[in-house]
Design a protein around this motif. Structure first.
Motif, PDB file in Angstrom:
ATOM      1  N   PRO A   1       6.819  16.308   7.066  1.00 35.90           N
ATOM      2  CA  PRO A   1       7.069  14.902   7.396  1.00 35.90           C
ATOM      3  C   PRO A   1       7.704  14.719   8.771  1.00 35.90           C
ATOM      4  CG  PRO A   1       8.676  15.666   5.779  1.00 35.90           C
ATOM      5  CD  PRO A   1       7.624  16.738   5.912  1.00 35.90           C
ATOM      6  N   LEU A   2       8.538  15.659   9.189  1.00 41.90           N
ATOM      7  CA  LEU A   2       9.177  15.559  10.499  1.00 41.90           C
ATOM      8  C   LEU A   2       8.136  15.612  11.617  1.00 41.90           C
ATOM      9  CD1 LEU A   2      11.684  15.506  12.318  1.00 41.90           C
ATOM     10  CD2 LEU A   2      11.748  18.013  12.137  1.00 41.90           C
ATOM     11  N   ILE A   3       7.243  16.594  11.551  1.00 41.56           N
ATOM     12  CA  ILE A   3       6.218  16.748  12.589  1.00 41.56           C
ATOM     13  C   ILE A   3       5.286  15.540  12.602  1.00 41.56           C
ATOM     14  CG2 ILE A   3       4.233  18.130  13.303  1.00 41.56           C
ATOM     15  CD1 ILE A   3       5.701  20.588  12.197  1.00 41.56           C
ATOM     16  N   LEU A   4       4.863  15.091  11.424  1.00 38.35           N
ATOM     17  CA  LEU A   4       3.964  13.934  11.353  1.00 38.35           C
ATOM     18  C   LEU A   4       4.637  12.673  11.880  1.00 38.35           C
ATOM     19  CD1 LEU A   4       2.160  14.369   7.899  1.00 38.35           C
ATOM     20  CD2 LEU A   4       1.205  14.691  10.185  1.00 38.35           C
ATOM     21  N   LEU A   5       5.918  12.488  11.532  1.00 35.38           N
ATOM     22  CA  LEU A   5       6.630  11.289  11.978  1.00 35.38           C
ATOM     23  C   LEU A   5       6.768  11.272  13.498  1.00 35.38           C
ATOM     24  CD1 LEU A   5       8.164   8.750  11.034  1.00 35.38           C
ATOM     25  CD2 LEU A   5      10.251  10.122  11.093  1.00 35.38           C
ATOM     26  N   LEU A   6       7.115  12.409  14.083  1.00 36.63           N
ATOM     27  CA  LEU A   6       7.231  12.484  15.538  1.00 36.63           C
ATOM     28  C   LEU A   6       5.882  12.250  16.206  1.00 36.63           C
ATOM     29  CD1 LEU A   6       9.654  15.535  15.919  1.00 36.63           C
ATOM     30  CD2 LEU A   6      10.207  13.107  16.094  1.00 36.63           C
ATOM     31  N   ALA A   7       4.806  12.758  15.577  1.00 38.15           N
ATOM     32  CA  ALA A   7       3.464  12.556  16.125  1.00 38.15           C
ATOM     33  C   ALA A   7       3.070  11.081  16.073  1.00 38.15           C
ATOM     34  CB  ALA A   7       2.450  13.400  15.361  1.00 38.15           C
ATOM     35  N   VAL A   8       3.366  10.420  14.954  1.00 33.75           N
ATOM     36  CA  VAL A   8       3.025   9.003  14.813  1.00 33.75           C
ATOM     37  C   VAL A   8       3.827   8.158  15.803  1.00 33.75           C
ATOM     38  CG1 VAL A   8       3.203   7.008  13.264  1.00 33.75           C
ATOM     39  CG2 VAL A   8       2.275   9.152  12.418  1.00 33.75           C
ATOM     40  N   GLY A   9       5.135   8.405  15.890  1.00 35.05           N
ATOM     41  CA  GLY A   9       5.970   7.656  16.817  1.00 35.05           C
ATOM     42  C   GLY A   9       5.531   7.841  18.260  1.00 35.05           C
ATOM     43  N   THR A  10       5.181   9.084  18.616  1.00 34.32           N
ATOM     44  CA  THR A  10       4.716   9.363  19.976  1.00 34.32           C
ATOM     45  C   THR A  10       3.408   8.636  20.261  1.00 34.32           C
ATOM     46  OG1 THR A  10       5.753  11.553  19.920  1.00 34.32           O
ATOM     47  CG2 THR A  10       4.067  11.184  21.585  1.00 34.32           C
TER      48      THR A  10
ATOM     49  N   LYS B   1       0.813  -1.216   0.000  1.00 29.57           N
ATOM     50  CA  LYS B   1       0.000   0.000   0.000  1.00 29.57           C
ATOM     51  C   LYS B   1       0.849   1.269   0.000  1.00 29.57           C
ATOM     52  CE  LYS B   1      -3.521  -2.479   2.654  1.00 29.57           C
ATOM     53  NZ  LYS B   1      -4.281  -2.544   3.936  1.00 29.57           N
ATOM     54  N   VAL B   2       2.036   1.209   0.574  1.00 26.38           N
ATOM     55  CA  VAL B   2       2.843   2.426   0.707  1.00 26.38           C
ATOM     56  C   VAL B   2       3.830   2.627  -0.437  1.00 26.38           C
ATOM     57  CG1 VAL B   2       2.682   2.322   3.214  1.00 26.38           C
ATOM     58  CG2 VAL B   2       4.646   1.319   2.090  1.00 26.38           C
ATOM     59  N   VAL B   3       4.044   1.609  -1.264  1.00 30.74           N
ATOM     60  CA  VAL B   3       5.037   1.741  -2.322  1.00 30.74           C
ATOM     61  C   VAL B   3       4.505   2.557  -3.496  1.00 30.74           C
ATOM     62  CG1 VAL B   3       4.427  -0.329  -3.652  1.00 30.74           C
ATOM     63  CG2 VAL B   3       6.812   0.454  -3.587  1.00 30.74           C
ATOM     64  N   GLY B   4       3.204   2.660  -3.625  1.00 29.90           N
ATOM     65  CA  GLY B   4       2.623   3.384  -4.758  1.00 29.90           C
ATOM     66  C   GLY B   4       2.426   4.866  -4.473  1.00 29.90           C
ATOM     67  N   ILE B   5       2.193   5.637  -5.529  1.00 27.02           N
ATOM     68  CA  ILE B   5       1.880   7.062  -5.407  1.00 27.02           C
ATOM     69  C   ILE B   5       0.400   7.218  -5.687  1.00 27.02           C
ATOM     70  CG2 ILE B   5       2.410   9.398  -6.189  1.00 27.02           C
ATOM     71  CD1 ILE B   5       5.094   8.461  -7.111  1.00 27.02           C
ATOM     72  N   SER B   6      -0.391   7.385  -4.640  1.00 30.10           N
ATOM     73  CA  SER B   6      -1.838   7.479  -4.769  1.00 30.10           C
ATOM     74  C   SER B   6      -2.257   8.833  -5.328  1.00 30.10           C
ATOM     75  CB  SER B   6      -2.501   7.233  -3.405  1.00 30.10           C
ATOM     76  OG  SER B   6      -2.098   5.985  -2.868  1.00 30.10           O
ATOM     77  N   TRP B   7      -3.530   8.920  -5.695  1.00 24.62           N
ATOM     78  CA  TRP B   7      -4.035  10.147  -6.328  1.00 24.62           C
ATOM     79  C   TRP B   7      -3.919  11.357  -5.399  1.00 24.62           C
ATOM     80  CZ3 TRP B   7      -8.042  12.584  -3.833  1.00 24.62           C
ATOM     81  CH2 TRP B   7      -8.771  11.822  -2.921  1.00 24.62           C
ATOM     82  N   TYR B   8      -4.139  11.144  -4.090  1.00 22.75           N
ATOM     83  CA  TYR B   8      -4.075  12.287  -3.177  1.00 22.75           C
ATOM     84  C   TYR B   8      -2.646  12.787  -3.005  1.00 22.75           C
ATOM     85  CZ  TYR B   8      -3.305   8.263  -0.077  1.00 22.75           C
ATOM     86  OH  TYR B   8      -2.856   7.086   0.488  1.00 22.75           O
TER      87      TYR B   8
ATOM     88  N   VAL C   1      -2.767   5.083  10.934  1.00 21.02           N
ATOM     89  CA  VAL C   1      -1.319   5.144  11.126  1.00 21.02           C
ATOM     90  C   VAL C   1      -0.598   4.789   9.826  1.00 21.02           C
ATOM     91  CG1 VAL C   1       0.641   4.242  12.421  1.00 21.02           C
ATOM     92  CG2 VAL C   1      -1.557   4.583  13.563  1.00 21.02           C
ATOM     93  N   LEU C   2      -1.085   3.751   9.140  1.00 19.83           N
ATOM     94  CA  LEU C   2      -0.468   3.356   7.864  1.00 19.83           C
ATOM     95  C   LEU C   2      -0.614   4.459   6.827  1.00 19.83           C
ATOM     96  CD1 LEU C   2       0.915   1.166   6.177  1.00 19.83           C
ATOM     97  CD2 LEU C   2      -1.361   0.325   5.550  1.00 19.83           C
ATOM     98  N   PHE C   3      -1.764   5.105   6.792  1.00 23.82           N
ATOM     99  CA  PHE C   3      -1.981   6.215   5.864  1.00 23.82           C
ATOM    100  C   PHE C   3      -0.975   7.340   6.112  1.00 23.82           C
ATOM    101  CE2 PHE C   3      -3.816  10.440   5.268  1.00 23.82           C
ATOM    102  CZ  PHE C   3      -4.100  10.424   3.899  1.00 23.82           C
ATOM    103  N   LEU C   4      -0.745   7.667   7.383  1.00 22.93           N
ATOM    104  CA  LEU C   4       0.197   8.735   7.712  1.00 22.93           C
ATOM    105  C   LEU C   4       1.630   8.353   7.369  1.00 22.93           C
ATOM    106  CD1 LEU C   4      -1.230   9.963  11.145  1.00 22.93           C
ATOM    107  CD2 LEU C   4      -1.376  11.105   8.924  1.00 22.93           C
ATOM    108  N   ILE C   5       1.989   7.084   7.601  1.00 17.31           N
ATOM    109  CA  ILE C   5       3.335   6.636   7.238  1.00 17.31           C
ATOM    110  C   ILE C   5       3.524   6.715   5.736  1.00 17.31           C
ATOM    111  CG2 ILE C   5       4.850   4.608   7.140  1.00 17.31           C
ATOM    112  CD1 ILE C   5       3.874   3.835   9.881  1.00 17.31           C
ATOM    113  N   HIS C   6       2.505   6.352   4.972  1.00 20.49           N
ATOM    114  CA  HIS C   6       2.549   6.459   3.504  1.00 20.49           C
ATOM    115  C   HIS C   6       2.812   7.904   3.091  1.00 20.49           C
ATOM    116  CE1 HIS C   6       0.384   5.585  -0.577  1.00 20.49           C
ATOM    117  NE2 HIS C   6       1.683   5.800  -0.719  1.00 20.49           N
ATOM    118  N   PHE C   7       2.076   8.833   3.703  1.00 19.75           N
ATOM    119  CA  PHE C   7       2.238  10.247   3.358  1.00 19.75           C
ATOM    120  C   PHE C   7       3.614  10.757   3.775  1.00 19.75           C
ATOM    121  CE2 PHE C   7       1.861  14.794   4.253  1.00 19.75           C
ATOM    122  CZ  PHE C   7       1.354  15.252   3.050  1.00 19.75           C
ATOM    123  N   ILE C   8       4.091  10.327   4.941  1.00 17.65           N
ATOM    124  CA  ILE C   8       5.409  10.759   5.431  1.00 17.65           C
ATOM    125  C   ILE C   8       6.506  10.309   4.482  1.00 17.65           C
ATOM    126  CG2 ILE C   8       7.123  10.381   7.251  1.00 17.65           C
ATOM    127  CD1 ILE C   8       4.717  10.227   9.203  1.00 17.65           C
ATOM    128  N   LEU C   9       6.463   9.035   4.069  1.00 24.20           N
ATOM    129  CA  LEU C   9       7.479   8.509   3.160  1.00 24.20           C
ATOM    130  C   LEU C   9       7.458   9.254   1.827  1.00 24.20           C
ATOM    131  CD1 LEU C   9       7.179   4.671   3.813  1.00 24.20           C
ATOM    132  CD2 LEU C   9       9.019   6.202   4.526  1.00 24.20           C
TER     133      LEU C   9
END
Length: 493
Positions: free
Chosen positions: A306-315, A273-280, A356-364
Motif C-alpha cells: 500500500p505504501l508504494i501504490l499510494l506514493l505512485a498514485v500521489g505522484t 465504491k470504496v467502502v465495500g470489500i469486492s471479490w478481488y 486511480v479510484l480502483f487503486l485507492i480502493h485497493f490501498i485502503l
C-alpha cells in the motif's frame, strides 16, 4: 452427565445463563441496528444521498460478514470431520513446530506434541479422524480463529475507509473559502474569474509547477511531483486554474457553477465504491493466507504494497497538474490574457481516470488488512507470537500503516477529488438531484414513447434503455460539449 463429551449442552445449562447471554447479544445487535437506522435518517434529512447509499453498502458488508459467520458455524462439524494424513500438515506452516524438548523442527518426529494435541482434540469429540489414524484438516480452534479474523478484517476496513473519507472531505471543505472568493467576483461581474496576465510564465500556477529547468527533464519533473504530494499538494492558484479549465470545458463557462460543491458530491459518489470489500479483495486475502509461510516474512513485505501504490498514485496525480501547467506554458494558451487548461484523459494511466479510484480502493483495503491482521494476532495469540515476528518487523509495519492512513486522508484523497475532474468527461454529480430525477423521468417518457411508436408501426430496431438515453443526454455534445441548455449546471450545482 449427558452432553459432557464436548461440553455442557443447553439441556444442562442454567436458564439464567442462557437468558443473560442472549440478552447481551441481542441488546448489542439492536443497538448497532438502531445506530445505523438513525444515521441513515440523519443523512436523508440532510439530503446526503450519496453518503446514505454508502451507509447501505456498509449494511450489505455487515450482512455478508454475518452470513460468512453463520456459514462457518453451521459447517463447523463437517469441516472438522475432513481428515487428512498427518504428513500433509507438515508443509506451509506459519510457525515452526515445537518438539517436546522445546526445539524447533519442521519434520514429523519434531512435531510430536503438536499432533498429540490435535489427536487429543479429535478424540475429545467423536474421534472421527482419530479412529482413522488421521488428523482434522482444520481444528475447531483454528476454525474459530479464522472466524474472528474475517470479522475483524471487515470491521477494520469499513472503519478505516470511513475515517479516511471523513478526514479527506474535511480537508477539501477547507478549500471552500477559495470557491467563495471566486463566487463573489463572479456574482459581481457576471463573468468567470479568469487569471489575467501578460506573461504566461509569470503566473503562480506555472511558476509553482517546476517549469524552469524541470520542464526539459522527465526525471526532475517526476521527482518534483513525488515531493509535492507531501507539502502544498493543492494551492489556491492550482484550484483557480483547474476550476476554470473544468468550467470552460464542461459548463460552457457558467460563472455561477459551484465547482467545490460538485467535487464533494462526486467524492461522495465514489465513496460508495470504496467502502465495500469486492471479490478481488477477498482473493487477495486468500493469497496472503496461502503465502504466510514461516521464514518468508510475508506479513512484513506485504506492508510495503500500500505504501508504494499510494506514493505512485500521489505522484501521478501531482504530475497530471504539472503536465497541464507545462502544456499551457509551452503552447502559450492564454487567450486575451486568460490562462486556460484543457482537461484530457490522456494525462491518466491508460487514458482512464477511474483506474486511480480502483487503486485507492485497493490501498485502503490493503492498509486496513495490515492493521486488522496485526490486532488479530496480538489479541488472539499475543504480542510475542511467532506469526507476529520480531520487533524489528513489527515497528516498521505500524509506522507504515499510520503513515499510509494519514497521507491518504490529507493528501491523496483531496488530490484525487480535484485532479480526476481533469478528465475528458464529467460525472453525473455535476447535476443537482432534482435535475438527475428530471433526466430519469425524461428518459422513462422517451422510452415509453419509443415503445408506443414501435408497437404502432409494428416494426423497429427496439428501444434504448433509460440508462443509455440518460447517458446520451448527459454526454458531451457539440464537440467536447456540455449538457443541453435546459439542464446546464447552475450556481447550486
Amino acid at each position: 452427565m449427558s452432553g459432557h463429551g464436548e461440553g455442557t449442552t443447553l439441556e444442562y445449562t442454567p436458564t439464567f445463563v442462557v437468558a443473560g447471554v442472549c440478552t447481551v447479544i441481542v441488546g448489542i445487535s439492536l443497538a448497532v441496528e438502531r445506530l445505523i437506522h438513525y444515521t441513515g435518517k440523519y443523512l436523508k434529512k440532510k439530503d446526503l444521498k450519496s453518503l446514505y447509499e454508502a451507509l447501505q453498502k456498509v449494511k450489505e458488508e455487515l450482512m455478508l460478514l454475518g452470513f460468512i459467520s453463520l456459514l462457518l458455524t453451521v459447517l463447523q462439524s463437517s469441516i472438522t470431520k475432513i481428515c487428512v494424513k498427518e504428513g500433509l500438515t507438515h508443509h506451509f506452516l506459519p510457525c515452526k513446530l515445537v518438539s517436546e524438548g522445546g526445539e524447533s523442527s519442521s519434520n514429523s518426529t519434531g512435531a510430536t506434541s503438536h499432533y498429540q494435541r490435535l489427536l487429543a482434540e479429535a478424540t475429545s469429540g467423536t474421534g472421527y479422524c482419530a479412529g482413522k489414524k488421521m488428523v482434522p484438516l482444520l481444528s475447531v480452534e483454528a476454525l474459530h480463529h479464522l472466524h474472528v479474523f474475517i470479522f475483524v478484517l471487515g470491521f477494520v476496513h469499513v472503519t478505516c475507509t470511513v475515517l479516511t473519507v471523513v478526514i479527506g472531505t474535511a480537508k477539501i471543505r477547507q478549500w471552500k473559502h477559495w470557491e467563495d472568493s471566486i463566487a463573489k467576483v463572479n456574482y459581481d461581474t457576471g463573468q468567470v474569474l479568469k487569471p489575467k496576465l501578460t506573461d504566461v510564465h509569470q503566473h503562480a500556477f506555472i511558476k509553482g509547477r517546476f517549469l524552469g529547468f524541470g520542464k526539459n527533464s522527465a526525471i526532475l519533473g517526476w521527482l518534483h511531483s513525488f515531493l509535492k504530494q507531501f507539502y502544498g499538494s493543492v494551492t489556491k492558484s492550482d484550484y483557480i486554474v483547474l476550476r476554470l479549465g473544468f468550467v470552460m470545458t464542461h459548463c460552457r463557462g457558467n460563472p455561477k457553477f459551484n465547482f467545490h460543491k460538485y467535487m464533494i458530491r462526486a467524492l461522495e459518489d465514489d465513496f460508495k465504491k470504496v467502502v465495500g470489500i469486492s471479490w478481488y479483495l477477498w482473493i487477495f486475502v486468500v493469497v496472503f493466507l496461502l503465502l504466510n509461510v514461516n521464514g518468508w516474512h510475508t506479513y512484513f513485505w506485504i506492508a510495503f504494497v500500500p505504501l508504494i501504490l499510494l506514493l505512485a498514485v500521489g505522484t501521478k496525480l501531482e504530475h497530471v497538474i504539472t503536465q497541464l501547467a507545462h502544456e499551457v506554458a509551452e503552447k502559450h494558451i492564454a487567450i486575451e490574457g486568460e490562462l486556460v487548461v484543457q482537461p484530457s484523459d490522456n494525462h491518466f494511466w491508460f487514458h482512464r481516470p477511474p483506474i486511480v479510484l480502483f487503486l485507492i480502493h485497493f490501498i485502503l483495503f490493503q492498509n486496513a488488512f495490515e492493521i486488522a491482521f496485526f490486532f488479530w494476532i496480538w489479541l488472539q495469540y499475543g504480542f510475542d507470537s511467532c506469526i507476529m515476528g520480531h520487533v524489528r518487523f513489527i515497528i516498521p509495519r505500524l509506522i507504515i500503516g499510520v503513515f499510509v492512513q494519514v497521507l491518504c486522508s490529507y493528501s491523496t484523497l483531496p488530490l484525487y477529488a480535484i485532479v480526476t475532474q481533469m478528465g475528458s468527461s464529467f460525472k453525473k454529480a455535476i447535476f443537482d438531484d432534482h435535475v438527475q430525477k428530471g433526466l430519469v423521468g425524461w428518459a422513462e417518457k422517451a422510452k415509453m414513447k419509443k415503445h408506443l411508436k414501435t408497437a404502432t408501426n409494428g416494426s423497429g430496431q427496439g428501444s434504448s434503455t433509460a440508462a443509455s438515453i440518460m447517458g446520451v443526454q448527459m454526454g458531451r455534445v457539440a464537440g467536447k460539449g456540455s449538457a443541453p441548455e435546459e439542464i446546464q449546471p447552475t450556481a447550486g450545482s
